[in-house]
Design an enzyme around this catalytic site. Structure first.
Site, PDB file in Angstrom:
ATOM      1  N   LYS A  58     -48.795 -33.094  24.683  1.00 31.62           N
ATOM      2  CA  LYS A  58     -48.807 -34.356  24.583  1.00 31.62           C
ATOM      3  C   LYS A  58     -49.341 -35.141  25.665  1.00 31.62           C
ATOM      4  CE  LYS A  58     -45.152 -37.993  23.043  1.00 31.62           C
ATOM      5  NZ  LYS A  58     -43.599 -38.371  23.012  1.00 31.62           N
ATOM      6  N   PHE A 111     -37.681 -28.760  24.630  1.00 29.85           N
ATOM      7  CA  PHE A 111     -37.118 -29.409  23.146  1.00 29.85           C
ATOM      8  C   PHE A 111     -38.382 -29.174  22.246  1.00 29.85           C
ATOM      9  CE2 PHE A 111     -36.567 -32.716  19.910  1.00 29.85           C
ATOM     10  CZ  PHE A 111     -35.515 -31.925  19.314  1.00 29.85           C
ATOM     11  N   GLU A 117     -44.209 -29.142   6.337  1.00 29.16           N
ATOM     12  CA  GLU A 117     -45.451 -28.729   6.966  1.00 29.16           C
ATOM     13  C   GLU A 117     -46.010 -27.876   6.261  1.00 29.16           C
ATOM     14  OE1 GLU A 117     -42.863 -29.440   8.704  1.00 29.16           O
ATOM     15  OE2 GLU A 117     -43.188 -30.861  10.488  1.00 29.16           O
TER      16      GLU A 117
END
Lengths: 583, 187
Positions: free
Chosen positions: A163, A113, A51
């Site tokens: 998300k 997570f 990244e």
């Protein structure tokens, strides 16, 4: 208004903002966005191998095009890996929009997570950032993000998208209807201050233009105005590392780069001038040296779009807050209207003085017929690529300074380097970003072997997307700049500054399916460089150079501009006293 | 060095007012910062101060315009003139910041702080505490047979003075709001 999912909104907003390329890496928290990317073909996604490289590639893309660069990373490690790139872009004022995935809103704060406090971590290394908790706000925020990234002093912004916000649906807001908020930095300069600037220019005996990255950021028109102003007035011009190319290196008024490893004539002219016109530079410590002794005899004009740059380091007589392009146009018009006056006698003497300094020939070095001198390698690279449609990136260290000294840039946006943060590992991914934007151009990354290894995984990216980037590695098997400082400051105790267990770069290139070239004999260099240029594909050029060459001239830290070390003058322990504590 | 006389307001953030820019004298300034009341805005402001090594003597924040989602942050800071100008410029360029007012230089301002002081004691000390509170126009907002909680409003110096006097009389706890400030006059 069209309703759509947050993920689709992201892609739609990018399209509407004119984004053609996104550099990224998928992961759990951005899967819905990647699913949308899969189902369209307007935006190309370049899959990087780390990244950090995604952000540097976006920087290379942005710097070489003048557009906003765009990167997409996942939550947690994806976002933390982007931090170096964000900080780099903030220091060098590169416009970027980085989109990061985040765990779903109902899990934020639970140590889920791949959760990280991304907006918290990136707050000090972005111009602004947002955590979007409601899909209804998402498109508006992305449009705002582009507005903030490109307005005023450009910089990186980050939008963190949980998300569940990507999955949920809401109405899409078009760019035109987006609230671009109150954020509208002033671009026109204060008329009174500009008048004062023109007055100073009319009478100056020893004037100098000191230009910086702000000229490049302001766009090609600003460079054009700068050139017109300089050719009309006959004033000398020097530039920071970030501003190279704004004024052409072949131009008559060009003194070369200034600063710690800048040219003797540029630094001496800065020290002795009576009127300094700072155009879009920020009096960085690499430029000023010892602040108390910085250009003691001059009246200073400072044009900057960022009010916080004014008087931060060096107090100036004439601060002008505004966009370089606008201010130069205002000033040029006023100067013409007032009769195009300059102090001809003064200028003539001033140029005579500069000619004396030029005679010192500060970039001279001892040539060799047996070993390639790094300066020679760059001189040959310059000679053999001059006039080509060329973009050059660099890593950080001695090779970077030599590249700035020995390569000439005729146009803005052709030179990509990490100036403020000094990020080793920047150059390779930046070259990828530039090549993506300019498929047919010759893109060269001038590197040191140590810097280059920091993001060498990007060979995979270059191969996958057929990007023929040329990795020109000046291999001295040393962390050259560190070694140089240890020689100057630490009694030649070369602590950890050599590169042991280096890979065979030719085999490494071949392992990736690229071409590897090694050159160690000065007699073979031209042919080897031509082979690199002609090869249609990525090349790793392992140029074995003199191992203990020092990068000169140099202003030792803590010293004034007129205390430069020249060619052979260098002694051990040249940096002493208070200067030793400086970086 | 000739200071340029730029008209006031023509270049709002230019660091030039008329005192010596490079003076080493530490000045105390009260800044009023009008910001969008969005999440993280306080962290942004505080992060700027800690990240760049500026002082915060006092900081208060509350929403002042519910419909417009605006909050007002009042910061009392100390620094040399150059540092104060930097602080204002750094605040001013933040995206959610609408306005930065330096109340110390922009004409006169009123500054007030509210404090609650808990004083425990009996006998003569208890009577003396009540007497002092009366002199300072502090109100009793809670009482038991062994304690008072006083409420005092005033400048920070006035609160300091009362706290100093109360200490030997059994001051056990003090809570202060920090400074709130407004410019005097109609504008």
């Amino acid at each position: 208004m069209t309703k759509m999912t947050g993920a689709r909104m992201v892609v739609q907003a990018l399209k509407d903002q004119g984004v053609e390329v996104v550099f990224g890496y998928p992961g759990g928290a951005v899967l819905p966005i990647y699913d949308e990317i899969f189902q369209q073909s307007d935006i190309q996604h370049i899959l990087v191998r780390h990244e950090q490289a995604a952000v540097h590639a976006a920087e290379g893309y942005a710097r070489s095009t003048g557009k906003v660069g765009c990167a997409l990373v996942t939550s947690g490690p994806g976002a933390t890996n982007a931090v170096t790139g964000l900080t780099d872009a903030l220091m060098d004022s590169i416009p970027l929009v980085v989109l990061s995935g985040q765990v779903p809103t109902f899990m934020i704060g639970n140590d889920a997570f791949q959760e990280a406090d991304t907006v918290g971590i990136t707050r000090p290394c972005t111009k602004h950032n947002w955590l979007v908790k409601d899909t209804a706000d998402l498109s508006n925020v992305i449009h705002q993000a582009f507005h903030v990234a490109r307005s005023g002093r450009p910089g990186p912004v980050l939008v963190d998208i949980p998300k569940d916000v990507q999955f949920a649906s809401a109405a899409y807001t078009e760019p035109k209807k987006a609230r671009t908020s109150h954020y509208q930095p002033k671009v026109k300069g204060d008329a009174e201050a500009i008048e004062r600037m023109v007055e100073l220019m009319e009478t100056a005996e020893r004037p100098i233009f000191y230009t910086g990255g702000g000229v490049i950021n302001s766009g090609p028109a600003a460079s054009q105005l700068l050139r017109e102003f300089i050719s009309a007035t006959g004033f000398p011009v020097t530039s920071t590392l970030m501003g190279l190319g704004a004024y052409p290196a072949s131009g008559e008024a060009w003194l070369g780069m200034l600063g710690m490893h800048g040219l003797y004539e540029a630094n001496l002219a800065m020290h002795d001038c009576d009127v300094m016109i700072n155009v879009g530079a920020r009096f960085d410590d690499r430029i000023t040296g010892r602040v108390q002794d910085f250009s003691p005899k001059s009246q200073k004009v400072h044009i900057d779009i960022d009010p916080s740059s004014i008087n931060k380091v060096i107090p100036v007589e004439v601060p002008i807050i505004g966009d370089v392009g606008h201010v130069l146009e205002q000033a040029l018009n006023l100067w013409k209207a007032r009769g195009r006056k300059v102090n001809r006698d003064g200028l003539k003497k001033w140029w005579a003085k500069i000619a004396e300094w030029r005679k010192v020939d500060c970039l001279r070095y001892k040539g060799s017929e047996t070993v390639i001198k790094p300066q020679y390698a760059l001189q040959r690279l310059e000679a053999l690529t001059k006039g080509m449609d060329r973009y050059v990136s660099t890593e950080v260290g001695q090779h970077q300074m030599w590249a700035a000294q020995f390569l000439g840039f005729e146009d803005p946006n052709r030179w990509l380097t990490s100036g403020g943060l000094g990020t080793m590992g920047y150059g390779f991914p930046a070259s990828i970003g530039a090549q993506v934007a300019h498929r047919d151009a010759l893109v060269i990354n001038v590197a040191g072997e140590a810097s280059w290894l920091m993001n060498m995984q990007e060979m995979g990216t270059a191969m996958q997307f057929g990007l023929p980037v040329k990795q020109f590695i000046l291999n001295n098997e040393r962390l050259g700049m560190v070694r140089q400082w240890q020689q100057l400051l630490h009694g030649e105790r070369y602590s950890q500054s050599w590169s042991e267990a280096l890979p065979d770069f030719v085999k490494l290139a071949e392992a990736f399916g690229a071409k590897g070239i090694q050159c160690k004999d000065p007699a073979d260099l031209d042919d080897a460089i031509m082979e690199m240029i002609r090869y249609d594909g990525p090349v790793i050029f392992d140029c074995l150079v003199e191992k203990h060459e020092n990068c000169l001239p140099m202003i030792p830290s803590g010293e004034a501009h007129n205390k430069m070390l020249l060619g052979d003058a260098v002694a051990t322990n040249a940096i002493q006293g208070k200067g030793a504590a400086l970086v | 060095m000739s200071a340029l006389q730029i008209k006031k307001g023509s270049s709002k953030h230019s660091a030039y007012d008329l005192r010596s820019h490079m003076s080493d004298v530490m000045e105390r300034h009260t800044l009023a910062v009008l910001v969008d009341n969005e999440s993280g805005v306080l962290a942004r402001v505080i992060g700027l101060f800690s990240g760049r090594g500026y002082n915060i003597d006092s900081l208060t924040v509350a929403e002042v315009d519910h419909q417009g989602h605006r909050s007002r942050i009042t910061i009392v800071t100390t620094g040399t003139p150059q540092v104060i100008e930097q602080i204002k410029a750094q605040l001013g360029r933040m995206v959610p910041v609408h306005d930065v007012h330096d109340l110390t230089v922009e004409g006169q301002a009123v500054e007030r702080e509210l404090a609650l002081l808990k004083v425990a004691g009996t006998g003569e000390k208890r009577v003396e505490a009540l007497r002092l509170a009366d002199i300072f126009r502090a109100k009793v907002v809670d009482t038991s047979l062994e304690s008072f909680v006083f409420e005092i409003t005033g400048t920070s110096e006035k609160v300091d003075a009362l706290a100093d006097l109360m200490r030997p009389l059994g001051l056990v706890e003090i809570a202060r709001t920090g400074v709130a400030a407004l410019s005097r006059g109609a504008a």
